[in-house]
Design an enzyme around this catalytic site. Structure first.
Site, mmCIF file in Angstrom:
data_model
loop_
_atom_site.group_PDB
_atom_site.id
_atom_site.type_symbol
_atom_site.label_atom_id
_atom_site.label_comp_id
_atom_site.label_asym_id
_atom_site.label_seq_id
_atom_site.Cartn_x
_atom_site.Cartn_y
_atom_site.Cartn_z
ATOM 1 N N ASP A 193 -1.436 9.068 -10.869
ATOM 2 C CA ASP A 193 -1.427 7.964 -11.842
ATOM 3 C C ASP A 193 -0.006 7.588 -12.228
ATOM 4 O O ASP A 193 0.325 6.396 -12.370
ATOM 5 C CB ASP A 193 -2.218 8.355 -13.092
ATOM 6 C CG ASP A 193 -3.721 8.369 -12.860
ATOM 7 O OD1 ASP A 193 -4.449 8.866 -13.735
ATOM 8 O OD2 ASP A 193 -4.165 7.878 -11.790
ATOM 9 N N ASP A 226 0.867 -1.176 0.000
ATOM 10 C CA ASP A 226 0.000 0.000 0.000
ATOM 11 C C ASP A 226 0.901 1.222 0.000
ATOM 12 O O ASP A 226 1.727 1.410 0.909
ATOM 13 C CB ASP A 226 -0.908 -0.016 1.232
ATOM 14 C CG ASP A 226 -1.954 1.089 1.176
ATOM 15 O OD1 ASP A 226 -3.167 0.757 1.165
ATOM 16 O OD2 ASP A 226 -1.584 2.279 1.143
ATOM 17 N N GLU A 242 -4.442 2.401 -4.394
ATOM 18 C CA GLU A 242 -2.977 2.421 -4.298
ATOM 19 C C GLU A 242 -2.484 1.108 -3.686
ATOM 20 O O GLU A 242 -1.422 1.048 -3.074
ATOM 21 C CB GLU A 242 -2.498 3.617 -3.453
ATOM 22 C CG GLU A 242 -2.882 3.550 -1.979
ATOM 23 C CD GLU A 242 -4.218 4.192 -1.656
ATOM 24 O OE1 GLU A 242 -5.107 4.235 -2.551
ATOM 25 O OE2 GLU A 242 -4.380 4.643 -0.515
ATOM 26 N N ASN A 264 -2.111 12.691 -4.154
ATOM 27 C CA ASN A 264 -3.142 12.991 -5.152
ATOM 28 C C ASN A 264 -3.702 14.389 -4.952
ATOM 29 O O ASN A 264 -3.863 15.166 -5.897
ATOM 30 C CB ASN A 264 -4.283 11.970 -5.035
ATOM 31 C CG ASN A 264 -4.315 11.007 -6.202
ATOM 32 O OD1 ASN A 264 -3.599 11.170 -7.192
ATOM 33 N ND2 ASN A 264 -5.158 9.999 -6.086
ATOM 34 N N HIS A 290 -4.126 14.357 -9.750
ATOM 35 C CA HIS A 290 -4.372 12.950 -10.076
ATOM 36 C C HIS A 290 -3.452 12.450 -11.178
ATOM 37 O O HIS A 290 -3.161 11.252 -11.253
ATOM 38 C CB HIS A 290 -5.838 12.767 -10.456
ATOM 39 C CG HIS A 290 -6.757 12.852 -9.276
ATOM 40 N ND1 HIS A 290 -7.043 11.757 -8.490
ATOM 41 C CD2 HIS A 290 -7.421 13.898 -8.734
ATOM 42 C CE1 HIS A 290 -7.859 12.124 -7.509
ATOM 43 N NE2 HIS A 290 -8.103 13.414 -7.634
#
Lengths: 128, 355
Positions: free
Chosen positions: B224, B207, B251, B215, B220
């Site tokens: 990504d 994680d 994530e 983010n 974003h």
């Protein structure tokens, strides 16, 4: 799907420009001598099979069918038709338990032999 | 320098996709090969010449049985077959072809001197796609072969499309690694294989730390890019063709390590953390350092392999991941499933009192 009227089956085989075609055709025509001999042999076998001519009829039918197909591919329509006549006659003779001297079969053999003889006598047979 | 070049996480070669692995058709090389079957050698020569003039590759066979042997070893798209042949005739050949499991459709064109309607129907009923009478014009034969070529090309295109759809159904579109669906389908199969051969099986639950903050703070797009980079680096840190990575959440990732014990999985986890630590990830918002928390566990003994299911294995890894988060993040908690006595005792039917 093939058309049912069969009209596309021209007597002329359209020959595409192909340098090997004439060679193959000549090879096939040369083979006709052997086919003529084989037909005579099968005729002799039929003549000697007075009590059980069925195997001889089957052999004639197979022979005629093969010759019919090859003749069609090389555009020899009269030979094709004569072979077809013998194939059908021999096949019917098996079904009908005909005797070895069955006239229809004998006539078909003579017709095919005549066609083969005619082709073999020609120096350069052509498709008709 | 570590590059975050995106790479597709290919499945282990031992794992077939649901329908079986399929070679993708190379559209740049649409060879169409015709198998001519006839017992007359001069007919074969003649038809071969004709078919080759139409731009096809040609192989030939003299009997139906020989034709089947050729098809076992040579990829042919069209079969042009006579009817009457010794041993297996053209009708039997058609029927046999239609019963076989062959990759890719084979278009069968029967070429026979038999010309009655009953003959044509018999040929089509046996499985031929078309029927041509010997003596037909060469142009017609070429035209009918072209129909066969179009049909087989359409089949190839559809198969390729289906294979791509199947691939996409088990692939995370953003990162290119497997998705959760793939994990839940194939982790049980890995476990089953491990049980069969008594090999260890390890998983690492990952994680990314503080991902929501990244983010929110950097956008974003940067988020990504970080996910993509992590997936690439995780794949690079694992064995190609053996280990595999799946993205299971925003994530969250799981790394599956077949034939790996706890100590090996621990080393892999360290490798992944090191790869993240030594180089920032290039994003549209600039280079960003990212850390990951991991939970590592493994099934090492026959008893553990027998007692633990795939979902339970993932839950154990997640518990260890949680411990990593609680312990300050940017770390891996490594412990065997054997530490989870409850799981093992369940198999023996012994119930512990809760503490």
């Amino acid at each position: 799907m093939p058309r049912n009227d069969r009209s596309y089956r021209s007597n002329k085989m359209i020959t595409p420009p192909d340098p090997t075609y004439s060679e193959v055709r000549q090879s096939f025509v040369a083979r006709l001598h052997r086919e003529q001999v084989q037909l005579a042999d099968l005729h002799d076998v039929l003549g000697s099979a007075q009590f059980d001519p069925a195997p001889a009829f089957v052999a004639l039918e197979t022979f005629a069918h093969r010759l019919r197909g090859a003749a069609a591919v090389f555009g020899l329509s009269e030979l094709r038709d004569a072979a077809k006549a013998l194939e059908l006659a021999a096949g019917a003779a098996v079904s009908d338990l005909a005797s070895a001297d069955e006239p229809i079969v004998q006539d078909a053999i003579q017709l095919l032999a005549g066609r083969l003889s005619s082709l073999n006598a020609q120096p350069a047979p052509t498709a008709n | 320098m570590q590059t975050d070049r995106r790479q597709t996480n290919l499945p282990s070669p031992r794992i077939d996709l649901e329908e079986g692995s399929i070679e993708l058709f190379d559209e740049a090389d649409p060879i169409c090969r015709v198998l001519i079957v006839d017992d007359d050698p001069e007919v074969i020569i003649r038809i071969t010449s004709l078919v080759e003039s139409g731009g096809y590759e040609v192989v030939s066979a003299r009997t139906g049985e020989e034709a089947l042997r050729v098809l076992d070893s040579v990829d042919c798209q069209i079969v042009l077959t006579d009817w009457h042949m010794p041993d297996m005739d053209g009708l039997a050949l058609c029927r046999d072809l239609r019963l076989r499991q062959i990759d890719g459709y084979i278009y069968v064109l029967m070429l026979s001197v038999r010309d009655s309607t009953a003959d044509i129907l018999a040929g089509l009923a046996a499985g031929a796609d078309d029927y041509v009478v010997k003596g037909a014009p060469a142009a017609e034969i070429i035209a009918r072969l072209a129909v066969g070529r179009r049909t087989t090309q359409l089949d190839r295109s559809l198969r390729k499309s289906n294979a791509e759809n199947r691939r996409l159904s088990v692939t995370d579109v953003l990162t290119g690694v497997h998705n959760r669906r793939f994990l839940m389908k194939y982790l049980p199969r890995e476990l089953e294989r491990s049980r069969r051969y008594n090999h260890p099986l390890a998983v690492i639950s990952c994680d990314l730390d503080n991902f929501k903050r990244i983010n929110d703070g950097f956008g974003h797009e940067a988020g990504d890019e970080i996910l993509q980079a992590f997936a690439t680096r995780a794949c690079n840190a694992t064995r190609q063709g053996m280990d595999w990575v799946a993205r299971t959440g925003g994530e969250e990732f799981v790394i599956v390590l077949p034939e790996t014990n706890l100590s090996g999985a621990s080393r892999t986890a360290d490798r992944v953390r090191q790869i993240l630590a030594v180089q920032a990830i290039s994003t549209s918002s600039g280079p960003l350092m990212v850390t990951v928390s991991m939970g590592v566990t493994a099934l090492e003994t026959a008893q553990e392999l027998a007692a633990v299911s795939a979902p339970e294995l993932l839950r154990v890894a997640d518990r260890h991941l949680f411990m990593s988060k609680q312990g300050g993040r940017d770390r891996a908690t490594v412990a065997s499933v054997g530490c989870n006595a409850e799981l093992l005792e369940r198999q023996a039917g012994i119930h512990h009192a809760t503490q």
